[in-house]
Design an enzyme around this catalytic site. Structure first.
Site, short mmCIF file in Angstrom:
data_model
loop_
_atom_site.label_atom_id
_atom_site.label_comp_id
_atom_site.label_asym_id
_atom_site.label_seq_id
_atom_site.Cartn_x
_atom_site.Cartn_y
_atom_site.Cartn_z
N ILE A 225 0.83 -1.21 0.00
CA ILE A 225 0.00 0.00 0.00
C ILE A 225 0.87 1.26 0.00
O ILE A 225 0.56 2.24 -0.68
CB ILE A 225 -0.95 -0.03 1.22
CG1 ILE A 225 -1.95 -1.19 1.07
CG2 ILE A 225 -1.68 1.29 1.38
CD1 ILE A 225 -2.83 -1.45 2.29
N ASP A 267 14.54 2.87 10.36
CA ASP A 267 13.56 2.13 11.15
C ASP A 267 12.83 3.16 12.03
O ASP A 267 13.47 3.82 12.86
CB ASP A 267 14.29 1.08 12.02
CG ASP A 267 13.31 0.25 12.84
OD1 ASP A 267 12.19 0.72 13.09
OD2 ASP A 267 13.69 -0.87 13.22
N ASN A 302 -2.13 -16.62 23.90
CA ASN A 302 -0.80 -17.03 23.42
C ASN A 302 0.10 -15.86 23.04
O ASN A 302 1.18 -16.07 22.49
CB ASN A 302 -0.96 -17.94 22.19
CG ASN A 302 -1.74 -19.19 22.51
OD1 ASN A 302 -1.48 -19.80 23.55
ND2 ASN A 302 -2.71 -19.53 21.68
N TYR A 356 -2.80 -5.68 17.25
CA TYR A 356 -2.95 -4.91 16.01
C TYR A 356 -4.17 -3.99 16.09
O TYR A 356 -4.10 -2.79 15.77
CB TYR A 356 -3.08 -5.89 14.85
CG TYR A 356 -3.19 -5.28 13.47
CD1 TYR A 356 -2.06 -4.77 12.83
CD2 TYR A 356 -4.41 -5.23 12.80
CE1 TYR A 356 -2.15 -4.23 11.55
CE2 TYR A 356 -4.51 -4.70 11.53
CZ TYR A 356 -3.37 -4.20 10.90
OH TYR A 356 -3.48 -3.67 9.64
N1 LIG Z 1 -3.19 -5.13 3.44
C1 LIG Z 1 -4.33 -4.93 4.08
O1 LIG Z 1 -5.34 -5.58 3.80
C2 LIG Z 1 -4.43 -3.88 5.15
C3 LIG Z 1 -5.66 -3.73 5.79
C4 LIG Z 1 -5.78 -2.77 6.77
C5 LIG Z 1 -4.72 -1.95 7.09
N2 LIG Z 1 -3.52 -2.12 6.47
C6 LIG Z 1 -2.43 -1.23 6.88
O2 LIG Z 1 -1.87 -0.59 5.73
C7 LIG Z 1 -0.47 -0.39 5.92
C8 LIG Z 1 0.31 -1.01 4.79
O3 LIG Z 1 -0.03 -2.39 4.69
P1 LIG Z 1 0.61 -3.37 3.59
O4 LIG Z 1 -0.39 -4.46 3.41
O5 LIG Z 1 1.07 -2.60 2.42
O6 LIG Z 1 1.84 -3.95 4.43
P2 LIG Z 1 3.26 -4.50 3.92
O7 LIG Z 1 3.72 -5.45 4.99
O8 LIG Z 1 3.17 -5.02 2.53
O9 LIG Z 1 4.16 -3.20 3.92
C9 LIG Z 1 4.48 -2.50 5.13
C10 LIG Z 1 5.77 -1.73 4.90
O10 LIG Z 1 6.10 -1.08 6.15
C11 LIG Z 1 7.49 -1.24 6.36
N3 LIG Z 1 7.83 -1.19 7.78
C12 LIG Z 1 7.50 -2.10 8.73
N4 LIG Z 1 8.08 -1.77 9.91
C13 LIG Z 1 8.78 -0.63 9.70
C14 LIG Z 1 9.59 0.19 10.52
N5 LIG Z 1 9.81 -0.12 11.81
N6 LIG Z 1 10.17 1.29 9.99
C15 LIG Z 1 9.96 1.61 8.68
N7 LIG Z 1 9.21 0.86 7.86
C16 LIG Z 1 8.62 -0.25 8.36
C17 LIG Z 1 7.81 -2.62 5.78
O11 LIG Z 1 9.20 -2.78 5.53
C18 LIG Z 1 6.95 -2.64 4.53
O12 LIG Z 1 7.63 -2.12 3.41
C19 LIG Z 1 -0.14 -1.00 7.30
O13 LIG Z 1 -0.17 0.01 8.27
C20 LIG Z 1 -1.27 -1.96 7.52
O14 LIG Z 1 -1.48 -2.22 8.88
C21 LIG Z 1 -3.35 -3.07 5.51
#
Ligand SMILES: NC(=O)c1ccc[n+]([C@@H]2O[C@H](COP(=O)([O-])OP(=O)(O)OC[C@H]3O[C@@H](n4cnc5c(N)ncnc54)[C@H](O)[C@@H]3O)[C@@H](O)[C@H]2O)c1
Length: 450
Positions: A225, A267, A302, A356
């Protein structure tokens, strides 16, 4: 991950089979294509009260096929049920409805057109926020719009969406920006939402590049995203700064180069993350999108302390600390835009996601609490809550749960990263200061937490 069921349900054999045994038949949603100019490609029908006249004044910028419907005289040609063209977009101003008996105007307006909607139509109802009205009966009538619109959204077929916009006095100037989003395929996966528009001093100057002149920081931008958000903000004219963990640097650099932007390998939970970030942004920024997020799912029985702490640190603490630092140092300019990526898990709750969901609900609380404090600086802060979006995060969900996540929504399918990105890009616009302290769900009107 591709949704093979949609491919099947839209094949000629699959279509017949699915209809015969009564399975869900999700349609392929129409989405915004780069280079497209008109928000509505097809007929736009406008009706209802005084705000409809205001929309009529700029409607020819949305499409060249504007029609009117209802008793009020109008400059646009009248649309006749059964004879007029199929409708791609519909706007009804219900803000003048003040009594229970007037609510029947909703039935009278919408019923004749429901069988004349085009593929992927977008419908919007306008109202006045009930809490802004002194008369309890008028407030009740306006609150009734919520039940009506959320229900009608569930009845639409062919990928149709419907939203309710409560428009405050003085917010009429921001209707064009909102309708360019909600009446167009940019909101393909948004439905059944209720959003309040308030007055906002800043305006979009150029609709072909609504974010021109803005610098935008996107966290977690290397993939999924976040990458789609960076692409969409760049498409809309923003100068993008992409941030992700050092391990993702290669992907991050490649995307930043392609978008003509800059990358920051950091990070967000590092002890000195806030200081490093400020140093990396000497000229400041206008938009910050807190997208980086992780899941570490376990039932609470858990749940390890490590799982709990990691999720709360990345998803909630880092956006809090970084936003505060960006604000206190004025790195985030006045009239800035903050968008927090929440989740419908944070609204509905989800088994195995106490950590979460707590973090995502916390983000919603943060937006709501901070919005009034930032108003004086013209800064807006909102949460976008995606439902089931097709990314690496959801590809890891077990098959049965994944299928349930996709189908349990009015649109019967998962969304794409682009759907979330379009919502973020709209909230990032100068005129979108009209929306603050709110949650915009991008979930296809998921049944969870609806
Ligand atoms: N995919 C879904 O269906 C969904 C649904 C609801 C909410 N979201 C939210 O949307 C956002 C993006 O989701 P996604 O599916 O693209 O996830 P993803 O896991 O594909 O990408 C997340 C990105 O965040 C980066 N990241 C993680 N920890 C980090 C840190 N400490 N510092 C810097 N970067 C960091 C990761 O390296 C990764 O590139 C998230 O916040 C997620 O919770 C996603």
């Amino acid at each position: 991950m591709s949704d093979r069921y949609i491919d099947f349900a839209n094949s000629s054999l699959g279509h017949r089979l699915v209809a015969a045994i009564g399975l869900p038949s999700p349609v392929r949603l129409e989405r915004w294509q780069a280079g497209r100019l008109r928000p509505v490609e097809g007929a736009l029908l406008i009706g209802g009260g005084g705000l409809a006249t205001k929309v009529m004044a700029f409607a020819n910028k949305l499409t060249d096929a504007v029609y009117s419907y209802g008793p009020e005289p109008s400059a646009a040609p009248a649309w006749i049920p059964g004879h007029g063209p199929k409708l791609k977009a519909v706007l009804f101003d219900a803000s003048q409805l003040q009594h229970t008996d007037q609510l029947k105007q909703l039935r009278e307006f919408f019923q004749p057109l429901l069988k004349n909607l085009d593929h992927s139509p977008h419908l919007v109802i306008l109202g006045r926020a009930p809490e802004s009205l002194g008369d309890p009966f008028a407030a009740s009538a306006q609150r009734a719009l919520e039940g009506f619109s959320r229900s009608l959204a569930k009845e639409l077929r062919s990928g149709g969406t419907l939203q309710l916009l409560y428009v405050d006095d003085g917010a009429e100037d921001q209707l064009e920006g909102a309708l360019r989003f909600f009446l167009s395929p940019k909101s393909a996966y948004v439905s059944g939402q209720v959003i309040r528009l308030n007055a906002c001093a800043t305006q979009v100057q150029d609709w072909t590049r609504p974010l021109a002149g803005n610098k935008a920081l996107v966290t977690g931008a290397a993939r999924g995203i976040g990458a789609a958000i960076a692409e969409t903000l760049a498409r809309d004219g923003a100068e993008v700064i992409l941030l992700d963990v050092p391990q993702a640097k290669a992907d991050l650099d490649a995307l930043a180069a392609r978008l003509g932007g800059r990358s920051i390998a950091l990070d967000i939970c590092a002890e000195d993350a806030a200081t490093q970030l400020i140093e990396e942004l000497p000229d400041g920024i206008d938009i910050v999108v807190h997208n980086a997020g992780i899941t570490r799912d376990k039932t609470l029985a858990n749940m390890t302390p490590e799982y709990w702490d990691a999720v709360l640190a990345v998803n909630l603490n880092a956006p809090q600390v970084l936003t505060k630092t960006l604000l206190d140092s004025a790195t985030l300019h006045d009239n800035g835009r903050v968008v927090l990526l929440a989740s419908i898990s944070g609204i509905a709750g989800n088994r195995g996601q106490t950590n979460y969901a707590a973090s995502k609900a916390g983000l919603i609380g943060l937006a709501q609490a901070w919005a009034p404090l930032l108003k004086e600086r013209g800064i807006s802060i909102n949460a976008v809550a995606p439902g089931f979006i097709e990314t690496q995060m959801t590809a890891h969900i077990p098959f049965a749960l994944r299928e349930a996540g996709r189908r349990m929504s009015s649109l019967g399918q998962g969304g794409l990263p682009q759907d979330v990105a379009e919502a973020v890009a709209w909230l990032g616009q100068p005129g979108s200061g009209a929306v603050s302290g709110q949650v915009l769900r991008v979930c296809g009107q998921s049944l969870l937490g609806a």
